[in-house]
Design a protein around this motif. Structure first.
Motif, PDB file in Angstrom:
ATOM      1  N   SER A  26       0.870  -1.266  -0.201  1.00 23.17           N
ATOM      2  CA  SER A  26       0.079   0.127   0.085  1.00 23.17           C
ATOM      3  C   SER A  26       0.761   1.133  -0.113  1.00 23.17           C
ATOM      4  O   SER A  26       0.483   2.303  -0.536  1.00 23.17           O
ATOM      5  N   VAL A  29       2.293   1.842  -3.614  1.00 22.02           N
ATOM      6  CA  VAL A  29       1.340   2.194  -4.461  1.00 22.02           C
ATOM      7  C   VAL A  29       0.826   3.850  -4.108  1.00 22.02           C
ATOM      8  O   VAL A  29       0.905   4.503  -5.045  1.00 22.02           O
ATOM      9  N   HIS A  30       0.913   4.182  -2.764  1.00 22.89           N
ATOM     10  CA  HIS A  30       0.639   5.364  -2.297  1.00 22.89           C
ATOM     11  C   HIS A  30       1.707   6.310  -2.841  1.00 22.89           C
ATOM     12  O   HIS A  30       1.609   7.610  -3.605  1.00 22.89           O
ATOM     13  N   SER A  33       1.581   6.727  -6.716  1.00 20.00           N
ATOM     14  CA  SER A  33       0.563   7.391  -7.250  1.00 20.00           C
ATOM     15  C   SER A  33       0.774   9.166  -6.941  1.00 20.00           C
ATOM     16  O   SER A  33       0.557   9.665  -7.749  1.00 20.00           O
ATOM     17  N   HIS A 130      -0.051   1.797 -12.935  1.00 20.91           N
ATOM     18  CA  HIS A 130      -1.037   2.452 -12.041  1.00 20.91           C
ATOM     19  C   HIS A 130      -2.275   1.683 -11.991  1.00 20.91           C
ATOM     20  O   HIS A 130      -2.558   1.145 -10.991  1.00 20.91           O
ATOM     21  N   ASN A 134      -3.762  -1.076  -9.589  1.00 26.83           N
ATOM     22  CA  ASN A 134      -5.043  -0.671  -8.793  1.00 26.83           C
ATOM     23  C   ASN A 134      -6.095  -1.909  -8.986  1.00 26.83           C
ATOM     24  O   ASN A 134      -7.060  -1.801  -8.273  1.00 26.83           O
ATOM     25  N   SER A 135      -5.978  -2.392  -9.916  1.00 29.49           N
ATOM     26  CA  SER A 135      -6.977  -3.661 -10.196  1.00 29.49           C
ATOM     27  C   SER A 135      -6.474  -4.800  -9.338  1.00 29.49           C
ATOM     28  O   SER A 135      -7.406  -5.808  -9.094  1.00 29.49           O
TER      29      SER A 135
END
Length: 140
Positions: A26, A29-30, A33, A130, A134-135
């Motif tokens: 997480s 990913v953050h 992003s 990305h 996210n999937s």
């Protein structure tokens, strides 16, 4: 995902098995992003946008690798594994390969050689990564 290909890389000690950590994934990913969003800002220099897009792509690619239970010590290999972790076509990770070479020249030799087409291509591939990341069901 191509587990067999990734396990072959473990056998030759290019990758390591490591239990996925949802907090780490997480966080990656953050981080990816935020960097991706900032890389799209045309008010920034091309060099800054390149750096942000490259690091966003790496964080997101690493998140995909970690999601599947692997770790690599090589940035380059993290990008190459995208064909196995997210089924990203090789033509797309080749954009990342080009960016990786440019990044290394900048980091280790002080040669900053990026152009708008490279940055835009890098942004497109990072945005695709990305969306694919996210999937994934990260909280599994």
């Amino acid at each position: 995902m191509n587990k067999e290909a990734l396990d072959n890389l473990v056998q030759i000690r290019k990758l390591h098995h490591e239990t996925p950590d949802t907090e780490e994934i997480s966080g990656l990913v953050h981080s990816g992003s935020i960097r991706l969003k900032d890389a799209a800002l045309e008010s920034l220099s091309l060099e800054s946008r390149f750096d942000l897009a490259y690091n966003a792509a790496h964080a997101l690619a690493l998140a995909a690798l970690r999601y599947h239970g692997y770790r690599s010590d090589s940035r380059y290999l993290v990008f190459q594994c995208l064909q196995h972790t997210l089924d990203l076509p090789s033509a797309k990770w080749r954009v990342l390969d080009q960016a990786h070479r440019k990044r290394n020249l900048a980091e280790y030799e002080g040669v900053i050689d990026v152009d708008k087409n490279l940055v835009l291509g890098l942004l497109r591939v990072a945005e695709e990564i990305h969306a694919l990341v996210n999937s994934l069901d990260i909280r599994r």
